[in-house]
Design an enzyme around this catalytic site. Sequence first.
Site, mmCIF file in Angstrom:
data_model
loop_
_atom_site.group_PDB
_atom_site.id
_atom_site.type_symbol
_atom_site.label_atom_id
_atom_site.label_comp_id
_atom_site.label_asym_id
_atom_site.label_seq_id
_atom_site.Cartn_x
_atom_site.Cartn_y
_atom_site.Cartn_z
ATOM 1 N N LYS A 22 66.997 0.881 -15.509
ATOM 2 C CA LYS A 22 68.900 0.900 -14.234
ATOM 3 C C LYS A 22 69.287 2.116 -14.674
ATOM 4 O O LYS A 22 69.831 3.300 -13.548
ATOM 5 C CB LYS A 22 69.050 -0.713 -14.886
ATOM 6 C CG LYS A 22 70.634 -0.215 -14.439
ATOM 7 C CD LYS A 22 71.968 -1.032 -14.673
ATOM 8 C CE LYS A 22 72.524 -1.270 -16.522
ATOM 9 N NZ LYS A 22 73.219 0.238 -16.475
ATOM 10 N N ASN A 23 69.360 3.264 -15.587
ATOM 11 C CA ASN A 23 70.108 4.138 -15.891
ATOM 12 C C ASN A 23 69.434 5.489 -15.658
ATOM 13 O O ASN A 23 69.863 6.066 -15.439
ATOM 14 C CB ASN A 23 69.951 4.164 -17.461
ATOM 15 C CG ASN A 23 71.893 3.133 -18.153
ATOM 16 O OD1 ASN A 23 71.685 2.410 -16.838
ATOM 17 N ND2 ASN A 23 71.835 2.460 -19.465
ATOM 18 N N CYS A 117 85.801 1.020 -19.675
ATOM 19 C CA CYS A 117 85.732 -0.548 -19.134
ATOM 20 C C CYS A 117 85.886 -1.409 -20.430
ATOM 21 O O CYS A 117 86.693 -1.307 -21.626
ATOM 22 C CB CYS A 117 84.090 0.100 -18.766
ATOM 23 S SG CYS A 117 82.827 -0.033 -20.058
ATOM 24 N N ARG A 122 85.490 5.490 -22.942
ATOM 25 C CA ARG A 122 84.392 6.588 -22.015
ATOM 26 C C ARG A 122 84.923 7.572 -20.706
ATOM 27 O O ARG A 122 84.834 7.661 -19.637
ATOM 28 C CB ARG A 122 83.782 5.227 -21.020
ATOM 29 C CG ARG A 122 83.402 4.393 -21.891
ATOM 30 C CD ARG A 122 82.383 3.772 -20.630
ATOM 31 N NE ARG A 122 81.245 4.001 -20.616
ATOM 32 C CZ ARG A 122 79.885 3.266 -20.016
ATOM 33 N NH1 ARG A 122 80.212 2.418 -19.814
ATOM 34 N NH2 ARG A 122 79.125 4.078 -20.224
ATOM 35 N N ASP A 305 73.035 0.651 -26.713
ATOM 36 C CA ASP A 305 72.365 -1.111 -25.546
ATOM 37 C C ASP A 305 71.998 -1.696 -26.456
ATOM 38 O O ASP A 305 71.699 -2.845 -25.884
ATOM 39 C CB ASP A 305 71.503 0.012 -24.357
ATOM 40 C CG ASP A 305 73.015 0.458 -24.040
ATOM 41 O OD1 ASP A 305 72.609 1.805 -23.101
ATOM 42 O OD2 ASP A 305 74.661 1.034 -23.899
ATOM 43 N N ARG A 397 73.991 -7.136 -13.603
ATOM 44 C CA ARG A 397 74.341 -6.012 -13.353
ATOM 45 C C ARG A 397 73.464 -5.379 -13.330
ATOM 46 O O ARG A 397 72.468 -3.812 -12.916
ATOM 47 C CB ARG A 397 75.523 -5.306 -13.983
ATOM 48 C CG ARG A 397 76.649 -5.552 -13.314
ATOM 49 C CD ARG A 397 78.226 -4.618 -13.367
ATOM 50 N NE ARG A 397 77.757 -3.233 -13.963
ATOM 51 C CZ ARG A 397 79.009 -2.771 -14.324
ATOM 52 N NH1 ARG A 397 79.704 -3.155 -15.113
ATOM 53 N NH2 ARG A 397 78.529 -1.380 -14.230
#
Length: 430
Positions: A22-23, A117, A122, A305, A397
């Site tokens: 995803k990233n 978030c 961030r 993560d 997500r």
Amino acid sequence: MEQYIIKGGNPLVGEVEIGGAKNAALAILAAAIMTDETVLVENLPDVNDVNVMLEAISGIGAMVQRIDRHTAKINGSTIGDFNIEYDYIKKIRASYYLLGALLGKYRRAEVALPGGCNIGSRPIDQHLKGFRALGADVDIEHGKIVAEAENLHGTHIYFDVVSVGATINVMMAAAMADSLTIMENVAKEPHVVDVANFLNSMGANIRGAGTDVIRIRGVKKFHKTEYSIIPDQIEAGTFMFAAAATKGDVTVLNVIPKHLDATISKLIDMGCEVEEFDDAVRVVAKGRLRSTQVKTLPYPGYPTDMQPQIGVTLALAKGTSTITESIFENRFKYLGELARMGAVTKVEGNSATIEGVEKFSGARVSAPDLRAGAALCIAGLAAEGITIVDDIVYIQRGYERFEEKLRSLGGMIEKVSSEKEIQKFKLKVG
Ligand code: EPZ
């Protein structure tokens, strides 16, 4: 509101196919608009964040064609708007990658300021530092970042903080600047390397991605390309910890084992048997695991993560473990939810002490963010009884078909959205 309902107790056993990262995908889709020719991107994960990024790209006028769930064609020649609306940034912070892409190609961009978030404030000061070093005027007005440049010139940037986003965003703008840019103290994550390789496949001249120094010789124009996204090492690691926490035997397929070195090392510390193949890794956990100490660090250190996933697994291990979260300031919220399942933990500043317990009991919990949500599902799969996870929109997500993949490994988990469906599941699992 959709929830996951889980009946714990089954060890996860079998093989699971890992999707694209995803990233890497979010940055590559933004970079794809930097050429006026057509770009084909394959191995995209079919997750909400990718779908929102594709909407943001077509929102500024690029042509976007979804060939199938994992493939998209993009052509940036029809872009007419350089303004990324707050709606997109609110949905996914990573739409700020369009800043670097639009600034590099058109010398101007307007992107709504991303908020904080759940895992921290961030800031994006390092992104702006890099754009200014390249010669852009960057102002923040009415909640928007407005970046413009007569020209972008090569420069020497030393980042104050190792930042994945800043490294990628500034690398994109520098790729179309004049002359040579040297970036130091950069992020070395596999997805940073993937974005550099993607840009090079369009004709960029980037050397050193994945090391401490990236050298970029700007080019005037990019050309078409076809590119396949690297496998998602965070999705892979999530399933590896699901195997560990449920005393299972799971093989993750279509991975690059090298990207999982730090995760594999910790799983072995904790007593798992890990077998590496060319593009697969097998994790077997026979008995109760051991405690360990872990500190999250920029790659190649242990990934932030993957912090909630090791956290829930250590909460069932024998002994006392400590986790130090050195990247984000608020990434232990899930431990409060885990306490509702019987975990014994204590958070002081950016460190958590975890006293392993024999078992969790199922409870109703809420996903505080993407990775913590996935970790709470792992806890539910290891717990006795029924767990219900709220706010699973976070999980959707970043994880494609998460509950289907867990079911294929023997996990008893379903997506529900009514009391009736909850009762039906309870009847079915007994
Ligand atoms: C990326 O976020 C990932 N997101 C995050 O994954 C991941 O946790 C993070 O990198 C670290 O690996 C995407 O790639 C879309 P950073 P990013 O800039 O780029 C500070 C997930 O679960 N910082 O590397 O925002 C920052 O506050 C998500 O998929 C500044 O101070 O992370 C943090 O403490 C969650 N100034 C540290 O650097 C800046 O300008 C690392 O952040 C930028 C960052």
